[in-house]
Design a protein around this motif. Structure first.
Motif, mmCIF file in Angstrom:
data_model
loop_
_atom_site.group_PDB
_atom_site.id
_atom_site.type_symbol
_atom_site.label_atom_id
_atom_site.label_comp_id
_atom_site.label_asym_id
_atom_site.label_seq_id
_atom_site.Cartn_x
_atom_site.Cartn_y
_atom_site.Cartn_z
ATOM 1 N N ASP A 178 -15.879 -2.725 -1.865
ATOM 2 C CA ASP A 178 -14.820 -3.124 -0.948
ATOM 3 C C ASP A 178 -15.057 -4.543 -0.452
ATOM 4 O O ASP A 178 -16.104 -4.850 0.129
ATOM 5 C CB ASP A 178 -14.764 -2.163 0.248
ATOM 6 N N ARG A 183 0.834 -1.206 0.000
ATOM 7 C CA ARG A 183 0.000 0.000 0.000
ATOM 8 C C ARG A 183 0.871 1.260 0.000
ATOM 9 O O ARG A 183 0.606 2.213 -0.745
ATOM 10 C CB ARG A 183 -0.919 -0.005 1.212
ATOM 11 N N THR A 198 -7.895 5.849 -3.466
ATOM 12 C CA THR A 198 -7.391 4.695 -2.716
ATOM 13 C C THR A 198 -6.348 3.978 -3.557
ATOM 14 O O THR A 198 -6.564 3.762 -4.751
ATOM 15 C CB THR A 198 -8.545 3.730 -2.377
ATOM 16 N N ARG A 207 -8.606 0.121 2.618
ATOM 17 C CA ARG A 207 -7.366 0.897 2.643
ATOM 18 C C ARG A 207 -6.557 0.674 1.377
ATOM 19 O O ARG A 207 -5.637 1.438 1.087
ATOM 20 C CB ARG A 207 -6.545 0.518 3.875
ATOM 21 N N ASN A 229 -10.299 7.748 5.133
ATOM 22 C CA ASN A 229 -9.619 6.474 4.950
ATOM 23 C C ASN A 229 -8.233 6.615 4.345
ATOM 24 O O ASN A 229 -7.733 5.736 3.720
ATOM 25 C CB ASN A 229 -10.470 5.574 4.034
ATOM 26 N N GLY A 230 -7.605 7.726 4.479
ATOM 27 C CA GLY A 230 -6.281 7.867 3.913
ATOM 28 C C GLY A 230 -5.672 9.200 4.260
ATOM 29 O O GLY A 230 -6.165 9.943 5.115
ATOM 30 N N HIS A 232 -7.549 -5.968 4.794
ATOM 31 C CA HIS A 232 -7.165 -4.651 4.278
ATOM 32 C C HIS A 232 -8.187 -4.102 3.286
ATOM 33 O O HIS A 232 -8.159 -2.906 2.986
ATOM 34 C CB HIS A 232 -5.801 -4.736 3.576
ATOM 35 N N ASN A 233 -9.068 -4.952 2.790
ATOM 36 C CA ASN A 233 -9.955 -4.573 1.699
ATOM 37 C C ASN A 233 -11.408 -4.422 2.114
ATOM 38 O O ASN A 233 -12.231 -3.975 1.318
ATOM 39 C CB ASN A 233 -9.855 -5.615 0.568
#
Length: 445
Positions: free
Chosen positions: A165, A23, A45, A221, A430-431, A215-216
């Motif tokens: 997601d 990532r 993302t 993420r 989310n980031g 993670h998904n």
């Protein structure tokens, strides 16, 4: 079984541990495309999650090669090497697409080449078991064309369904679990070693999906991208080809009575033309509907739109998580229903159970705005949206101040006509960056 579980765990662990560094690499490499009109997520993302999944596949094959029983799969069959060759090629094409957005026809050609590489190394369909007829041998060209078609269909079916997601990874994991149980039963119960490679492929595929899912899941993420969706689609197709085109149903004669009876027993998940429809029926249906819808409008079959099944679930009022769970439910119902029917096709209880669960699924589809509430004693262990009003909600209280500040900033921005910045730590972000509120769906005529 223990060696399969060890291989699954190693694959899942490697995939899970590598996804975090991948990532960060995707962010640095700029593999974070802008928000498109058909996208559901609200902020850029990173993609390239297929890198971690590919290394998980390599780790699973490496571990299996050094185990006592599974090492025989590599000595007696060339199928694991064929799978690795095809997976490496399709993975490279997916990585390039995640970064540079290559043309759809180039991707289609790469998928055919990857399937051809596997065929050249022996992973191909040699014969077809047809109910009422028995075993039908295929010529080299017929087997090659059918193998390439099955690989391309499965890859694109998984790729098309990768729109929410955790959706593609979860559905493929469910399909791989059902396929693993079927292949393991053929190998252990009937003592047919030709089913061992397919069993290994299914176990590794489950590990890849389980390691990537944490993670998904929503909010994701990182996305698997085409490098991941095409990879898991190819692995699933390779397992289907291995157990369908390499396993002679005549080997089941001692247990089923005759070749025709053996074919009838295994028909739900045996015939290659039906296997994609039973194991991944929902993605395949989405693929067919997408092609018909786009060609009817005069568009290219590869032109992206917002007409997929998961998009329609969101349009009728289902939340993101509920839409994913509904797709999980239908995939599990069809895959495990076919598995149960292959075990005992004469049982009426299996048919009645599938009909009852189908009715339950239809009821869930008709209740898009129903929010279940849990008992008071269990409210501490569930997300805030499932808690009763006035109940214990420590998480909501702790986040209350942040939400109040965010709401105030939004209100001030609304008065001035400007978009308010989103602060760090606000639920839903989310980031490193986030955009403001946007309509989930584009306006339709």
């Amino acid at each position: 079984m223990r060696e399969y579980l060890l291989t699954l765990c190693i694959t899942a662990a490697v995939t899970y541990l590598l996804t975090g560094p991948v990532r960060k690499f995707a962010i640095v490499a700029g593999a974070m495309p802008e928000i498109r009109a058909r996208d559901v997520h609200r902020e850029p993302t990173p993609r390239l999650g297929g890198i971690a999944m590919f290394f998980g596949l390599c780790a699973g094959l490496l571990v299996a090669d050094h185990l006592t029983n599974l090492s025989e799969v590599f000595t007696k069959s060339n199928e694991p090497r064929a799978l690795l060759s095809g997976a490496a090629l399709i993975w490279l094409i997916g990585v390039l697409d995640d970064k540079f957005e290559i043309d759809a026809l180039i991707k289609l050609g790469g998928q055919m080449i990857a399937a051809g590489v596997m065929v050249m190394q022996g992973l191909t369909i040699l014969w077809l078991p047809i109910p009422g007829v028995g075993n039908v041998a295929l010529t080299q060209w017929q087997g090659t064309l059918l193998t390439v078609a099955l690989v391309v269909i499965t890859i694109n079916a998984v790729n098309f369904v990768d729109g929410l997601d955790g959706l593609a990874a979860g559905m493929v994991c469910i399909a791989a679990a059902a396929f693993f149980l079927y292949a393991y039963r053929v190998w252990v119960s009937y003592g047919i070693e030709a089913a061992a490679p397919a069993t290994l492929f299914a176990a590794i595929l489950m590990g890849m999906c389980l390691g990537f899912l944490p993670h998904n899941m929503h909010p994701a993420r990182i996305f698997m991208g085409d490098s991941g969706s095409m990879l898991i689609g190819l692995v699933l197709a390779a397992g289907a080809i291995s157990i369908t085109g390499q396993l002679d149903p005549d080997a089941l004669n001692l247990y089923a009575g005759s070749e025709k009876a053996a074919v009838h027993q295994t028909v739900p998940v045996y015939i290659p033309l039906l296997l994609p429809l039973t194991i991944i029926a929902v993605p395949t249906a989405d693929l067919v509907l997408a092609i018909v819808r786009r060609t009817w409008r005069g568009q290219s079959p590869f032109a992206a739109d917002r007409g997929h099944l998961h998009h329609r679930l969101l349009e009728i009022g289902h939340s993101h998580s509920r839409a994913v769970l509904i797709m999980y439910f239908w995939s599990a119902l069809i895959a495990f229903g076919a598995l149960a029917y292959s075990v005992n096709s004469a049982s009426m209880w299996i048919v009645l159970g599938v009909v009852f669960l189908s009715a339950v699924g239809l009821v869930l589809l008709l209740l898009p705005r129903f929010t279940p509430r849990v008992p008071v004693w269990a409210q501490r262990f569930v997300p805030p949206r499932y808690r009763r009003r006035g109940g214990v909600a420590e998480a909501a209280e702790s986040a209350g101040s942040a939400e109040t500040e965010a709401a105030g900033a939004t209100a001030e921005a609304a008065g001035t006509g400007e978009r308010a910045p989103v602060g760090a730590g606000v639920p839903g972000v989310n980031g490193a960056t986030a955009i403001g509120a946007r309509s989930r769906f584009a306006d339709r005529p």
